[in-house]
Design an enzyme around this catalytic site. Sequence first.
Site, PDB file in Angstrom:
ATOM      1  N   ASN A   1       0.829  -1.211   0.015  1.00 41.42           N
ATOM      2  CA  ASN A   1      -0.065   0.128  -0.061  1.00 41.42           C
ATOM      3  C   ASN A   1       0.675   1.366   0.046  1.00 41.42           C
ATOM      4  O   ASN A   1       1.614   1.397   0.893  1.00 41.42           O
ATOM      5  CB  ASN A   1      -0.833   0.109   1.257  1.00 41.42           C
ATOM      6  CG  ASN A   1      -2.020   1.117   1.332  1.00 41.42           C
ATOM      7  OD1 ASN A   1      -1.393   2.366   0.972  1.00 41.42           O
ATOM      8  ND2 ASN A   1      -2.974   0.954   1.668  1.00 41.42           N
TER       9      ASN A   1
ATOM     10  N   HIS B   1       0.747   6.433   1.839  1.00 41.45           N
ATOM     11  CA  HIS B   1       1.879   7.233   2.779  1.00 41.45           C
ATOM     12  C   HIS B   1       2.831   7.804   1.981  1.00 41.45           C
ATOM     13  O   HIS B   1       3.612   8.813   2.675  1.00 41.45           O
ATOM     14  CB  HIS B   1       1.871   6.598   4.005  1.00 41.45           C
ATOM     15  CG  HIS B   1       0.550   6.516   4.648  1.00 41.45           C
ATOM     16  ND1 HIS B   1      -0.114   7.444   5.192  1.00 41.45           N
ATOM     17  CD2 HIS B   1       0.160   5.037   5.189  1.00 41.45           C
ATOM     18  CE1 HIS B   1      -1.300   6.735   5.606  1.00 41.45           C
ATOM     19  NE2 HIS B   1      -1.240   5.528   5.612  1.00 41.45           N
TER      20      HIS B   1
ATOM     21  N   HIS C   1      -5.482   3.650  -1.567  1.00 44.34           N
ATOM     22  CA  HIS C   1      -6.925   4.164  -1.015  1.00 44.34           C
ATOM     23  C   HIS C   1      -7.201   5.488  -1.360  1.00 44.34           C
ATOM     24  O   HIS C   1      -6.606   6.352  -0.919  1.00 44.34           O
ATOM     25  CB  HIS C   1      -6.874   3.704   0.460  1.00 44.34           C
ATOM     26  CG  HIS C   1      -8.123   4.206   1.379  1.00 44.34           C
ATOM     27  ND1 HIS C   1      -8.312   4.066   2.691  1.00 44.34           N
ATOM     28  CD2 HIS C   1      -9.342   4.482   0.893  1.00 44.34           C
ATOM     29  CE1 HIS C   1      -9.697   4.355   3.088  1.00 44.34           C
ATOM     30  NE2 HIS C   1     -10.428   4.699   1.834  1.00 44.34           N
TER      31      HIS C   1
ATOM     32  N   ARG D   1      -9.291   8.024  -0.808  1.00 50.62           N
ATOM     33  CA  ARG D   1     -10.227   8.444   0.040  1.00 50.62           C
ATOM     34  C   ARG D   1     -11.201   9.668  -0.426  1.00 50.62           C
ATOM     35  O   ARG D   1     -10.644  10.433  -1.010  1.00 50.62           O
ATOM     36  CB  ARG D   1      -9.507   9.074   1.569  1.00 50.62           C
ATOM     37  CG  ARG D   1      -8.846   7.800   2.325  1.00 50.62           C
ATOM     38  CD  ARG D   1      -8.464   8.204   3.712  1.00 50.62           C
ATOM     39  NE  ARG D   1      -9.342   8.377   4.516  1.00 50.62           N
ATOM     40  CZ  ARG D   1      -9.392   7.580   5.430  1.00 50.62           C
ATOM     41  NH1 ARG D   1      -8.656   6.583   5.590  1.00 50.62           N
ATOM     42  NH2 ARG D   1     -10.376   7.853   6.385  1.00 50.62           N
TER      43      ARG D   1
ATOM     44  N   ARG E   1      -7.085  12.904   1.051  1.00 50.48           N
ATOM     45  CA  ARG E   1      -5.868  13.236   1.768  1.00 50.48           C
ATOM     46  C   ARG E   1      -4.533  12.661   1.698  1.00 50.48           C
ATOM     47  O   ARG E   1      -3.552  13.288   1.887  1.00 50.48           O
ATOM     48  CB  ARG E   1      -6.117  12.989   3.485  1.00 50.48           C
ATOM     49  CG  ARG E   1      -6.076  11.538   3.736  1.00 50.48           C
ATOM     50  CD  ARG E   1      -6.388  11.216   5.293  1.00 50.48           C
ATOM     51  NE  ARG E   1      -7.804  11.541   5.517  1.00 50.48           N
ATOM     52  CZ  ARG E   1      -8.174  10.967   6.964  1.00 50.48           C
ATOM     53  NH1 ARG E   1      -7.440  10.145   7.414  1.00 50.48           N
ATOM     54  NH2 ARG E   1      -9.416  11.161   7.083  1.00 50.48           N
TER      55      ARG E   1
ATOM     56  N   GLU F   1      -8.722   0.511  -2.576  1.00 57.35           N
ATOM     57  CA  GLU F   1      -9.421   0.478  -1.433  1.00 57.35           C
ATOM     58  C   GLU F   1     -10.412   1.765  -1.767  1.00 57.35           C
ATOM     59  O   GLU F   1     -10.018   2.764  -2.101  1.00 57.35           O
ATOM     60  CB  GLU F   1      -8.443   0.892  -0.260  1.00 57.35           C
ATOM     61  CG  GLU F   1      -7.957  -0.317   0.090  1.00 57.35           C
ATOM     62  CD  GLU F   1      -6.891  -0.395   1.339  1.00 57.35           C
ATOM     63  OE1 GLU F   1      -6.202  -1.276   1.455  1.00 57.35           O
ATOM     64  OE2 GLU F   1      -6.899   0.770   1.780  1.00 57.35           O
TER      65      GLU F   1
ATOM     66  N   THR G   1      -8.163   3.818   8.903  1.00 59.57           N
ATOM     67  CA  THR G   1      -9.311   2.823   8.797  1.00 59.57           C
ATOM     68  C   THR G   1      -9.468   2.267  10.125  1.00 59.57           C
ATOM     69  O   THR G   1      -8.524   1.200  10.625  1.00 59.57           O
ATOM     70  CB  THR G   1      -9.269   1.942   7.689  1.00 59.57           C
ATOM     71  OG1 THR G   1      -8.918   2.604   6.478  1.00 59.57           O
ATOM     72  CG2 THR G   1     -10.675   1.237   7.464  1.00 59.57           C
TER      73      THR G   1
ATOM     74  N   GLU H   1     -11.265  -9.257   3.364  1.00 59.46           N
ATOM     75  CA  GLU H   1      -9.654  -8.976   4.083  1.00 59.46           C
ATOM     76  C   GLU H   1     -10.158  -8.763   5.466  1.00 59.46           C
ATOM     77  O   GLU H   1     -11.062  -8.012   5.948  1.00 59.46           O
ATOM     78  CB  GLU H   1      -9.179  -7.870   3.381  1.00 59.46           C
ATOM     79  CG  GLU H   1      -7.979  -7.361   4.001  1.00 59.46           C
ATOM     80  CD  GLU H   1      -7.025  -6.363   3.247  1.00 59.46           C
ATOM     81  OE1 GLU H   1      -7.429  -6.476   2.013  1.00 59.46           O
ATOM     82  OE2 GLU H   1      -6.288  -5.530   3.985  1.00 59.46           O
TER      83      GLU H   1
ATOM     84  N   HIS I   1      -3.666  -4.351   7.712  1.00 53.48           N
ATOM     85  CA  HIS I   1      -3.651  -3.077   8.612  1.00 53.48           C
ATOM     86  C   HIS I   1      -2.914  -3.475   9.802  1.00 53.48           C
ATOM     87  O   HIS I   1      -2.959  -4.194  10.698  1.00 53.48           O
ATOM     88  CB  HIS I   1      -5.010  -2.996   9.173  1.00 53.48           C
ATOM     89  CG  HIS I   1      -5.275  -1.326   9.405  1.00 53.48           C
ATOM     90  ND1 HIS I   1      -5.554  -0.471   8.472  1.00 53.48           N
ATOM     91  CD2 HIS I   1      -5.157  -0.488  10.815  1.00 53.48           C
ATOM     92  CE1 HIS I   1      -5.833   0.856   9.160  1.00 53.48           C
ATOM     93  NE2 HIS I   1      -5.259   0.694  10.511  1.00 53.48           N
TER      94      HIS I   1
HETATM   95  N1  PXP Z   1      -5.753  -3.100   4.047  1.00 55.60           N
HETATM   96  C1  PXP Z   1      -6.723  -2.320   4.297  1.00 55.60           C
HETATM   97  C2  PXP Z   1      -7.959  -2.920   3.590  1.00 55.60           C
HETATM   98  C3  PXP Z   1      -6.665  -1.068   4.376  1.00 55.60           C
HETATM   99  O1  PXP Z   1      -7.563   0.021   4.692  1.00 55.60           O
HETATM  100  C4  PXP Z   1      -5.246  -0.437   4.917  1.00 55.60           C
HETATM  101  C5  PXP Z   1      -4.852   0.876   5.242  1.00 55.60           C
HETATM  102  O2  PXP Z   1      -5.329   1.927   4.201  1.00 55.60           O
HETATM  103  C6  PXP Z   1      -4.416  -1.469   4.849  1.00 55.60           C
HETATM  104  C7  PXP Z   1      -4.559  -2.997   4.263  1.00 55.60           C
HETATM  105  C8  PXP Z   1      -2.826  -1.331   4.939  1.00 55.60           C
HETATM  106  O3  PXP Z   1      -2.593  -0.891   6.457  1.00 55.60           O
HETATM  107  P1  PXP Z   1      -1.326  -0.410   7.043  1.00 55.60           P
HETATM  108  O4  PXP Z   1      -0.900   0.851   6.242  1.00 55.60           O
HETATM  109  O5  PXP Z   1      -1.701  -0.188   8.448  1.00 55.60           O
HETATM  110  O6  PXP Z   1      -0.351  -1.299   6.619  1.00 55.60           O
END
Ligand code: PXP
Length: 251
Positions: A10, A13, A46, A48, A52, A73, A104, A154, A193
């Site tokens: 992901n 960030h 994601h 959003r 952001r 996402e 989330t 998930e 997550h």
């Molecule tokens: N899976 C889903 C469905 C999420 O919403 C997120 C966060 O956007 C992640 C995985 C990744 O989580 P993290 O950034 O905490 O590793």
Amino acid sequence: MMNRVRLGVNIDHVATIRNARGGGHPDPVRAARQAAEAGADGITAHLREDRRHISDSDIDRLAAEIDLPLNLEMAATDEMLAIALRHKPHAACIVPEKREERTTEGGLDVAAKHRQLAPLVTRLSDAGIRVSLFIEPSAVQLHVAKALGAPVVELHVGAYCDSEGAEREMHLRRIQEAAVQGASMGLEVHAGHGLTFETVGAVAAIPEIVELNIGHFLIGEAIFSGLTSAITRMRGLIDTARAEALGRASA
Ligand code: PXP
């Protein structure tokens, strides 16, 4: 039972850091390219409602420029549905979204929202997009996800990652039970997550889990060791944990 766990990286960030100053650096698409070279099996982003981190143009570019499967996402809104149908990503993971939350915070309550979700799951699936529902590891949520016709769930593993000791063990057991139950119902089970180098092994060891999606920790760790090194190490921890678990199971 899967030998190799897929790793979705992901890259949200990277965009968070870029957006702190505006402009184009660091570029999440460049991060996605590097993640692909480092052994990621997919890219997760994601979009959003408040944009952001990831922007619409990031999604345009990820869809156009990255060969790996894109896992979008998205919140269960008409706006996000239209964007998904326009881009037709490989996968769409429907997540809960609150404007005031930092991230989330929990799984999508599919049991409470099934009326709203049913047409969305149908429209995405009809467009050939693999739908996944981001849920808490609970039997009720699994049953409703199955009834909605989503092929993938998930499991939100944030509570496991954020706790310690006996509480963490209890959350891990819930994840293990949900993974077994989901797989026995014919659902493909993913997890994500909050996963870190420390927490990933126990989740990767669950044989029913097919894919992990990891972002924040990897991007943070990249500050110290570089993105390639962070992903390579995460990949190694996942592969070792799965191999050891399968070895134990066949011994
Ligand atoms: N899976 C889903 C469905 C999420 O919403 C997120 C966060 O956007 C992640 C995985 C990744 O989580 P993290 O950034 O905490 O590793």
